[in-house]
Design an enzyme around this catalytic site. Structure first.
Site, PDB file in Angstrom:
ATOM      1  N   ASN A   1       0.804  -1.227   0.000  1.00 28.99           N
ATOM      2  CA  ASN A   1       0.000   0.000   0.000  1.00 28.99           C
ATOM      3  C   ASN A   1       0.839   1.281   0.000  1.00 28.99           C
ATOM      4  O   ASN A   1       0.326   2.361   0.312  1.00 28.99           O
ATOM      5  CB  ASN A   1      -0.961  -0.020   1.190  1.00 28.99           C
TER       6      ASN A   1
ATOM      7  N   ASN B   1      -4.928  -5.703   3.155  1.00 27.70           N
ATOM      8  CA  ASN B   1      -5.718  -4.907   4.089  1.00 27.70           C
ATOM      9  C   ASN B   1      -6.878  -4.130   3.453  1.00 27.70           C
ATOM     10  O   ASN B   1      -7.051  -2.931   3.734  1.00 27.70           O
ATOM     11  CB  ASN B   1      -4.796  -3.929   4.850  1.00 27.70           C
TER      12      ASN B   1
ATOM     13  N   SER C   1       5.273  -7.855   8.364  1.00 26.92           N
ATOM     14  CA  SER C   1       4.162  -7.090   7.794  1.00 26.92           C
ATOM     15  C   SER C   1       3.333  -8.020   6.905  1.00 26.92           C
ATOM     16  O   SER C   1       3.839  -9.025   6.384  1.00 26.92           O
ATOM     17  CB  SER C   1       4.686  -5.908   6.984  1.00 26.92           C
ATOM     18  N   THR C   2       2.056  -7.665   6.748  1.00 20.67           N
ATOM     19  CA  THR C   2       1.171  -8.439   5.866  1.00 20.67           C
ATOM     20  C   THR C   2       1.798  -8.567   4.480  1.00 20.67           C
ATOM     21  O   THR C   2       1.740  -9.627   3.852  1.00 20.67           O
ATOM     22  CB  THR C   2      -0.181  -7.696   5.734  1.00 20.67           C
TER      23      THR C   2
ATOM     24  N   HIS D   1       0.944   5.821   2.581  1.00 19.28           N
ATOM     25  CA  HIS D   1       0.063   4.996   1.744  1.00 19.28           C
ATOM     26  C   HIS D   1      -0.276   5.736   0.461  1.00 19.28           C
ATOM     27  O   HIS D   1      -0.198   6.966   0.428  1.00 19.28           O
ATOM     28  CB  HIS D   1      -1.263   4.717   2.465  1.00 19.28           C
TER      29      HIS D   1
ATOM     30  N   HIS E   1       6.415  -3.472  13.106  1.00 24.88           N
ATOM     31  CA  HIS E   1       7.029  -4.116  11.938  1.00 24.88           C
ATOM     32  C   HIS E   1       8.424  -3.548  11.741  1.00 24.88           C
ATOM     33  O   HIS E   1       8.756  -2.497  12.289  1.00 24.88           O
ATOM     34  CB  HIS E   1       6.226  -3.828  10.678  1.00 24.88           C
TER      35      HIS E   1
HETATM   36  N1  CTP Z   1       4.097  -1.230   2.654  1.00 23.53           N
HETATM   37  C1  CTP Z   1       5.350  -0.783   2.260  1.00 23.53           C
HETATM   38  N2  CTP Z   1       5.632   0.558   2.258  1.00 23.53           N
HETATM   39  C2  CTP Z   1       4.707   1.440   2.640  1.00 23.53           C
HETATM   40  C3  CTP Z   1       3.438   1.002   3.071  1.00 23.53           C
HETATM   41  C4  CTP Z   1       3.154  -0.342   3.066  1.00 23.53           C
HETATM   42  O1  CTP Z   1       6.219  -1.587   1.945  1.00 23.53           O
HETATM   43  N3  CTP Z   1       5.013   2.760   2.607  1.00 23.53           N
HETATM   44  C5  CTP Z   1       3.775  -2.668   2.576  1.00 23.53           C
HETATM   45  C6  CTP Z   1       3.988  -3.436   3.885  1.00 23.53           C
HETATM   46  O2  CTP Z   1       4.503  -4.711   3.564  1.00 23.53           O
HETATM   47  C7  CTP Z   1       2.586  -3.563   4.442  1.00 23.53           C
HETATM   48  C8  CTP Z   1       1.726  -3.623   3.192  1.00 23.53           C
HETATM   49  O3  CTP Z   1       2.400  -2.809   2.232  1.00 23.53           O
HETATM   50  O4  CTP Z   1       2.366  -4.737   5.206  1.00 23.53           O
HETATM   51  C9  CTP Z   1       0.320  -3.130   3.424  1.00 23.53           C
HETATM   52  O5  CTP Z   1       0.381  -1.822   3.945  1.00 23.53           O
HETATM   53  P1  CTP Z   1      -0.473  -1.383   5.206  1.00 23.53           P
HETATM   54  O6  CTP Z   1      -1.894  -1.645   4.941  1.00 23.53           O
HETATM   55  O7  CTP Z   1      -0.056  -0.023   5.580  1.00 23.53           O
HETATM   56  O8  CTP Z   1       0.052  -2.398   6.326  1.00 23.53           O
HETATM   57  P2  CTP Z   1       0.038  -2.097   7.898  1.00 23.53           P
HETATM   58  O9  CTP Z   1      -1.112  -1.207   8.241  1.00 23.53           O
HETATM   59  O10 CTP Z   1       1.371  -1.646   8.338  1.00 23.53           O
HETATM   60  O11 CTP Z   1      -0.391  -3.403   8.556  1.00 23.53           O
HETATM   61  P3  CTP Z   1       0.077  -4.884   8.551  1.00 23.53           P
HETATM   62  O12 CTP Z   1       1.313  -5.085   7.760  1.00 23.53           O
HETATM   63  O13 CTP Z   1       0.252  -5.158  10.012  1.00 23.53           O
HETATM   64  O14 CTP Z   1      -1.112  -5.561   7.967  1.00 23.53           O
END
Ligand code: CTP
Length: 313
Positions: A108, A131, A239-240, A275, A287
């Site tokens: 994301n 997510n 992370s997810t 995001h 994470h």
């Molecule tokens: N991600 C990334 N760089 C970002 C934002 C997100 O690499 N700037 C990746 C991460 O691997 C993340 C995934 O995209 O797990 C999904 O983003 P997000 O929904 O923001 O995950 P989190 O809210 O941090 O929650 P979780 O990983 O615990 O599900």
């Protein structure tokens, strides 16, 4: 000397590169990526040996007999014994026809905003997303629309849909954008995850929705966590996105990842949001996304997967 060694083992001294250094490194390799079939096959067999994604990603009737004791992967000493009613919610076998061919895994990250990568993401045979991300027409040019697997954390169900304790209409309507996807939920990771995951299951099943729930297998999640911990990732939980990329590397012949860039500047040094749809920052210390990024970048450089960071159009 013994105490110094113990200290270094517990608190290893290493320095993560500054984000400007990461940008410099990435820029040196833009446009020169090549798939390395040998490296990709080797990595897939490592994942197969540790974690068997094809068979173990989700709970199925085949891998989970009645009476099996499932240990929660995110909670110490907590388990549940699978009864007939719970097992009846699992599909017979893995629902995927393996191997999947070309897969896109979409993180994301704000790096996707303005990327024009939507078309390329959707050209894959199988698209995985994290997510329940927004996919409205405002974003589709950058992130695409196709989805076959989307994860949903129970915290999202709680925060966005009042834990599905009241009307379920808003939830059912909001997941329509994921077409015929599997909604992958960590129902047996922590105690508080089970009930919201079951509510998601019934909310969709009761209205005959096109989306169906797959319950994450906690044995799979903990073996993937160990796999990456052994490679030096120190966060409390993966992370997810890294779980999904690991799954894709086991299930797909070719993997391209998008939106994995946990830094606040883009490749031109301009500030970007966390995001592609907002700038809500993650909880600190949960994470280890920059460490995860470096592992993924290493896989990109080795030709195991392709990480798309530059604009597509
Ligand atoms: N991600 C990334 N760089 C970002 C934002 C997100 O690499 N700037 C990746 C991460 O691997 C993340 C995934 O995209 O797990 C999904 O983003 P997000 O929904 O923001 O995950 P989190 O809210 O941090 O929650 P979780 O990983 O615990 O599900």
């Amino acid at each position: 000397c013994f105490f110094v060694l113990c200290w270094l083992y517990i608190f290893p001294v290493y320095r993560l590169p500054e984000q400007k250094e990461v940008v410099r490194e990435v820029l040196q390799h833009v446009g020169v990526w090549r798939r390395n079939l040998t490296a990709a096959t080797q990595f897939r067999s490592l994942l197969q040996d540790c974690c068997d994604p094809g068979h173990s990603l989700a709970l199925t009737k085949q891998n989970t007999p009645v009476g099996k004791n499932l240990w929660f992967d995110g909670e110490l000493f907590h388990s549940v014994t699978i009864d007939t009613a719970t097992r009846s919610l699992f599909p017979q076998n893995s629902p995927f026809k393996l191997p999947l061919k070309k897969c896109s895994v979409v993180g994301n990250g704000g790096i996707l905003k303005g990327s024009g990568c939507g078309k390329k993401i959707d050209q894959a045979d199988f698209v995985m997303r994290c997510n329940l991300p927004p996919l409205s027409s405002d974003y589709s040019k950058d992130v695409g629309a196709k989805t076959q697997l989307v994860t949903a954390n129970p915290s999202i169900i709680k925060n966005r849909f009042q834990n599905l304790l009241w009307s379920r209409k808003a939830f059912v309507n909001s997941v329509r954008i994921y077409n015929h996807s599997h909604v992958y939920m960590p129902a047996f990771s922590m105690k508080g995850c089970t009930e919201p995951s079951l509510r998601v299951y019934y909310s969709l099943a009761d209205v005959g929705a096109n989306q169906s729930v797959l319950f994450a297998n906690p044995d799979f999640l903990s073996s993937i966590s160990k796999f990456w911990k052994n490679k030096g990732i120190h966060g409390k939980r993966l992370s997810t996105g890294l779980f999904l990329v690991s799954s894709a590397l086991g299930l797909c012949e070719e993997v391209t990842i998008y939106g994995f860039w946990p830094f606040s500047i883009d490749l031109l040094g301009k500030s970007i949001s966390h995001h592609y749809y907002d700038n809500r920052l993650p909880d600190t210390g949960f994470h280890a996304m920059p460490e995860e990024f470096l592992q993924l970048w290493f896989l990109h450089k080795s030709g195991v997967l392709r990480m798309q960071l530059e604009q597509c159009e």
